[in-house]
Design an enzyme around this catalytic site. Sequence first.
Site, PDB file in Angstrom:
ATOM      1  N   ASP A 224      32.019  34.725  41.293  1.00 29.79           N
ATOM      2  CA  ASP A 224      30.829  35.466  41.709  1.00 29.79           C
ATOM      3  C   ASP A 224      31.236  36.939  41.523  1.00 29.79           C
ATOM      4  O   ASP A 224      32.149  37.221  40.736  1.00 29.79           O
ATOM      5  CB  ASP A 224      30.449  35.130  43.174  1.00 29.79           C
ATOM      6  CG  ASP A 224      29.039  35.609  43.552  1.00 29.79           C
ATOM      7  OD1 ASP A 224      28.079  34.895  43.254  1.00 29.79           O
ATOM      8  OD2 ASP A 224      28.899  36.710  44.124  1.00 29.79           O
TER       9      ASP A 224
ATOM     10  N   ASN B   8      29.025  39.969  34.625  1.00 32.46           N
ATOM     11  CA  ASN B   8      28.867  38.719  33.889  1.00 32.46           C
ATOM     12  C   ASN B   8      27.396  38.336  33.702  1.00 32.46           C
ATOM     13  O   ASN B   8      26.956  38.034  32.584  1.00 32.46           O
ATOM     14  CB  ASN B   8      29.624  37.604  34.629  1.00 32.46           C
ATOM     15  CG  ASN B   8      29.357  36.247  34.029  1.00 32.46           C
ATOM     16  OD1 ASN B   8      28.489  35.516  34.487  1.00 32.46           O
ATOM     17  ND2 ASN B   8      30.057  35.912  32.969  1.00 32.46           N
TER      18      ASN B   8
ATOM     19  N   LYS C 184      30.063  28.561  49.747  1.00 28.72           N
ATOM     20  CA  LYS C 184      30.367  29.878  49.175  1.00 28.72           C
ATOM     21  C   LYS C 184      31.584  30.433  49.886  1.00 28.72           C
ATOM     22  O   LYS C 184      31.859  30.062  51.032  1.00 28.72           O
ATOM     23  CB  LYS C 184      29.177  30.829  49.393  1.00 28.72           C
ATOM     24  CG  LYS C 184      29.146  31.995  48.447  1.00 28.72           C
ATOM     25  CD  LYS C 184      28.501  31.625  47.131  1.00 28.72           C
ATOM     26  CE  LYS C 184      28.623  32.719  46.108  1.00 28.72           C
ATOM     27  NZ  LYS C 184      27.749  32.453  44.947  1.00 28.72           N
TER      28      LYS C 184
ATOM     29  N   SER D 133      28.490  24.836  35.660  1.00 24.06           N
ATOM     30  CA  SER D 133      29.711  24.468  36.392  1.00 24.06           C
ATOM     31  C   SER D 133      29.747  22.953  36.608  1.00 24.06           C
ATOM     32  O   SER D 133      30.803  22.323  36.496  1.00 24.06           O
ATOM     33  CB  SER D 133      29.755  25.164  37.760  1.00 24.06           C
ATOM     34  OG  SER D 133      30.206  26.491  37.645  1.00 24.06           O
TER      35      SER D 133
HETATM   36  P1  NDP Z   1      30.196  40.893  38.400  1.00 21.32           P
HETATM   37  O1  NDP Z   1      31.260  41.251  39.358  1.00 21.32           O
HETATM   38  O2  NDP Z   1      30.556  40.410  37.047  1.00 21.32           O
HETATM   39  O3  NDP Z   1      29.188  42.125  38.209  1.00 21.32           O
HETATM   40  C1  NDP Z   1      28.527  42.687  39.301  1.00 21.32           C
HETATM   41  C2  NDP Z   1      27.706  43.860  38.814  1.00 21.32           C
HETATM   42  O4  NDP Z   1      26.882  44.314  39.879  1.00 21.32           O
HETATM   43  C3  NDP Z   1      28.545  45.052  38.403  1.00 21.32           C
HETATM   44  O5  NDP Z   1      27.838  45.769  37.419  1.00 21.32           O
HETATM   45  C4  NDP Z   1      28.653  45.840  39.699  1.00 21.32           C
HETATM   46  O6  NDP Z   1      28.919  47.215  39.500  1.00 21.32           O
HETATM   47  C5  NDP Z   1      27.271  45.636  40.283  1.00 21.32           C
HETATM   48  N1  NDP Z   1      27.335  45.665  41.745  1.00 21.32           N
HETATM   49  C6  NDP Z   1      28.036  44.829  42.543  1.00 21.32           C
HETATM   50  N2  NDP Z   1      27.891  45.139  43.842  1.00 21.32           N
HETATM   51  C7  NDP Z   1      27.089  46.203  43.849  1.00 21.32           C
HETATM   52  C8  NDP Z   1      26.557  46.996  44.881  1.00 21.32           C
HETATM   53  N3  NDP Z   1      26.845  46.740  46.180  1.00 21.32           N
HETATM   54  N4  NDP Z   1      25.733  48.005  44.525  1.00 21.32           N
HETATM   55  C9  NDP Z   1      25.444  48.253  43.230  1.00 21.32           C
HETATM   56  N5  NDP Z   1      25.925  47.535  42.196  1.00 21.32           N
HETATM   57  C10 NDP Z   1      26.726  46.529  42.506  1.00 21.32           C
HETATM   58  O7  NDP Z   1      29.295  39.805  39.161  1.00 21.32           O
HETATM   59  P2  NDP Z   1      28.275  38.755  38.542  1.00 21.32           P
HETATM   60  O8  NDP Z   1      27.601  39.323  37.354  1.00 21.32           O
HETATM   61  O9  NDP Z   1      28.952  37.452  38.454  1.00 21.32           O
HETATM   62  O10 NDP Z   1      27.211  38.620  39.748  1.00 21.32           O
HETATM   63  C11 NDP Z   1      26.024  39.424  39.819  1.00 21.32           C
HETATM   64  C12 NDP Z   1      25.017  38.748  40.727  1.00 21.32           C
HETATM   65  O11 NDP Z   1      24.680  37.462  40.212  1.00 21.32           O
HETATM   66  C13 NDP Z   1      25.469  38.490  42.169  1.00 21.32           C
HETATM   67  O12 NDP Z   1      24.354  38.586  43.018  1.00 21.32           O
HETATM   68  C14 NDP Z   1      25.928  37.031  42.120  1.00 21.32           C
HETATM   69  O13 NDP Z   1      25.887  36.444  43.407  1.00 21.32           O
HETATM   70  C15 NDP Z   1      24.876  36.453  41.197  1.00 21.32           C
HETATM   71  N6  NDP Z   1      25.213  35.198  40.524  1.00 21.32           N
HETATM   72  C16 NDP Z   1      26.332  35.066  39.780  1.00 21.32           C
HETATM   73  C17 NDP Z   1      26.592  33.879  39.116  1.00 21.32           C
HETATM   74  C18 NDP Z   1      27.757  33.722  38.212  1.00 21.32           C
HETATM   75  O14 NDP Z   1      27.862  32.667  37.570  1.00 21.32           O
HETATM   76  N7  NDP Z   1      28.654  34.679  38.075  1.00 21.32           N
HETATM   77  C19 NDP Z   1      25.696  32.726  39.264  1.00 21.32           C
HETATM   78  C20 NDP Z   1      24.480  33.001  40.007  1.00 21.32           C
HETATM   79  C21 NDP Z   1      24.281  34.184  40.619  1.00 21.32           C
HETATM   80  P3  NDP Z   1      30.463  47.774  39.422  1.00 21.32           P
HETATM   81  O15 NDP Z   1      30.976  47.348  38.083  1.00 21.32           O
HETATM   82  O16 NDP Z   1      30.325  49.238  39.578  1.00 21.32           O
HETATM   83  O17 NDP Z   1      31.185  47.118  40.573  1.00 21.32           O
HETATM   84  O1  2IT Z   2      25.703  32.056  42.896  1.00 18.33           O
HETATM   85  C1  2IT Z   2      26.100  31.181  42.106  1.00 18.33           C
HETATM   86  O2  2IT Z   2      25.391  30.219  41.785  1.00 18.33           O
HETATM   87  C2  2IT Z   2      27.441  31.331  41.524  1.00 18.33           C
HETATM   88  N1  2IT Z   2      28.109  32.336  41.779  1.00 18.33           N
HETATM   89  C3  2IT Z   2      28.008  30.258  40.642  1.00 18.33           C
HETATM   90  C4  2IT Z   2      28.535  29.116  41.456  1.00 18.33           C
HETATM   91  C5  2IT Z   2      29.272  28.054  40.695  1.00 18.33           C
HETATM   92  O3  2IT Z   2      29.834  27.193  41.382  1.00 18.33           O
HETATM   93  O4  2IT Z   2      29.303  28.057  39.466  1.00 18.33           O
END
Ligand code: NDP
Ligand code: 2IT
Length: 446
Positions: A166, A241, A126, A378
């Site tokens: 992420d 996302n 990561k 991925s």
């Molecule tokens: P994005 O940046 O697309 O969205 C994050 C969302 O969470 C936004 O709505 C954001 O609000 C909110 N957020 C982020 N940080 C905080 C915080 N400290 N307090 C409150 N709200 C918060 O990220 P993703 O959707 O990609 O990721 C969301 C979660 O999913 C994370 O935990 C990530 O590690 C996990 N994840 C993501 C994957 C991926 O493929 N993208 C895969 C597996 C897990 P705002 O818009 O106001 O910033």
């Molecule tokens: O937490 C996760 O699994 C991710 N942010 C996606 C990692 C990836 O390599 O697609």
Amino acid sequence: MKAQFEPILEQVLRRNPGEIEFHQAVREVFDSLGPVLAKHPQYADAAVLERICEPERQIIFRVPWVDDAGHVLINRGFRVEFNSALGPFKGGLRFHPSVYLGIVKFLGFEQVFKNSLTGMPIGGGKGGSDFDPRGRSEGEVMRFCQSFMTELYRHLGEYTDVPAGDIGVGGREIGYLFGQYKRITNRYESGVLTGKGVSWGGSLVRTEATGYGTVLFAEQMLRTRGMSFDGRRVLVSGSGNVAIYAIEKAQQLGGKVVAASDSRGFVLDEQGIDVSLLKQVKEVERASIEVYAQRRGNGAVFVPGERVWAAGGDIALPCATQNELDESDAKNLLNGGVVAIAEGANMPTTPEATALFQEAGVLFAPGKAANAGGVATSALEMQQNASRDAWTFDYTANRLAAIMSGIHDRCATTADEYGQPGNYVMGANVAGFLKVADAMLALGVV
Ligand code: NDP
Ligand code: 2IT
């Protein structure tokens, strides 16, 4: 936790002072592994636990860049290459002001077990930066990404380390990162990053995969008790996302998603979240979710500073960030009759809240199983890149669905085998651990 783990945990705490999220992630895995060590002493003999908690390599670097006003700014960049027993290091990059080594390490540690559970040939890693993309112009984001990659590129490669997105890193950032990698190396090495645009080496379904996969996992879990999403009231936290595509899939399965959130508060929309409006506000305009409530024009309200869990529902999908669902949220959800929780985010539920859900006997899917569809897709993207192929949406979506049901069954069977039927936390930790641990034993002390 068994006494055998105490000295190993103490060493983790001593070596990684102040990294509380990492400590939390390690403790949670150790809590599950007692019966495994009792059954298989070879892991303790070869110090597999000590090794699995120590990243193979940790890279910390300076990221200098120039903002639109001409000021020189400095951020810190990270890549923690945690474990490559099963394949190249694989895992996302997070850009958020809260990022420090402890966050990157917790995410990398989780990723090792998650990636193992997918059954795909990927190790765990990561990275990220304390850069805050909020309010930054396109030019600033591009220059930051270029500077970040100017250091990181030397550590990457399709057989070495393959980052993705992420929090704060989506298709736009992956584009700038890939462009700079390509320029520096003079190689169109598609398989070095995933989450690319579909016209330049990306995979269909990768954008949707994490959210869709989380809901597919929850669907499988509900089915074990004769339930489904149909007609259920669903709460989703976040509006990025993962959240957006979790909402979309939950609705396709007949669920009524009434709430979503961002870092400023949540929206309650009793008629059901309008996903296309949410995409417009959060993905296109990058605005606050408050704007969604203003534009919806149907009585949807924005509740500032509160979490979605207050709205009460049958199914809860935390899809924002770590430790966003605590003990009092869990009590509220249980009082409201929640039947299932599936973690789209990484470690969103605090240990105390998880314990409450488990004691109450409601279905609970840990992130390392439920959100594994993102990284699994991925790996499908890497497969397409390696064969210079591009699959159809339906073919890729079917692969994702099969992978999610494989993960579900692996967790359920393992929990049964170790005498804790229905305990998906235990099932995920043990099944994830066993595959990595066996590979580590086979590869010797390296
Ligand atoms: P994005 O940046 O697309 O969205 C994050 C969302 O969470 C936004 O709505 C954001 O609000 C909110 N957020 C982020 N940080 C905080 C915080 N400290 N307090 C409150 N709200 C918060 O990220 P993703 O959707 O990609 O990721 C969301 C979660 O999913 C994370 O935990 C990530 O590690 C996990 N994840 C993501 C994957 C991926 O493929 N993208 C895969 C597996 C897990 P705002 O818009 O106001 O910033
Ligand atoms: O937490 C996760 O699994 C991710 N942010 C996606 C990692 C990836 O390599 O697609």
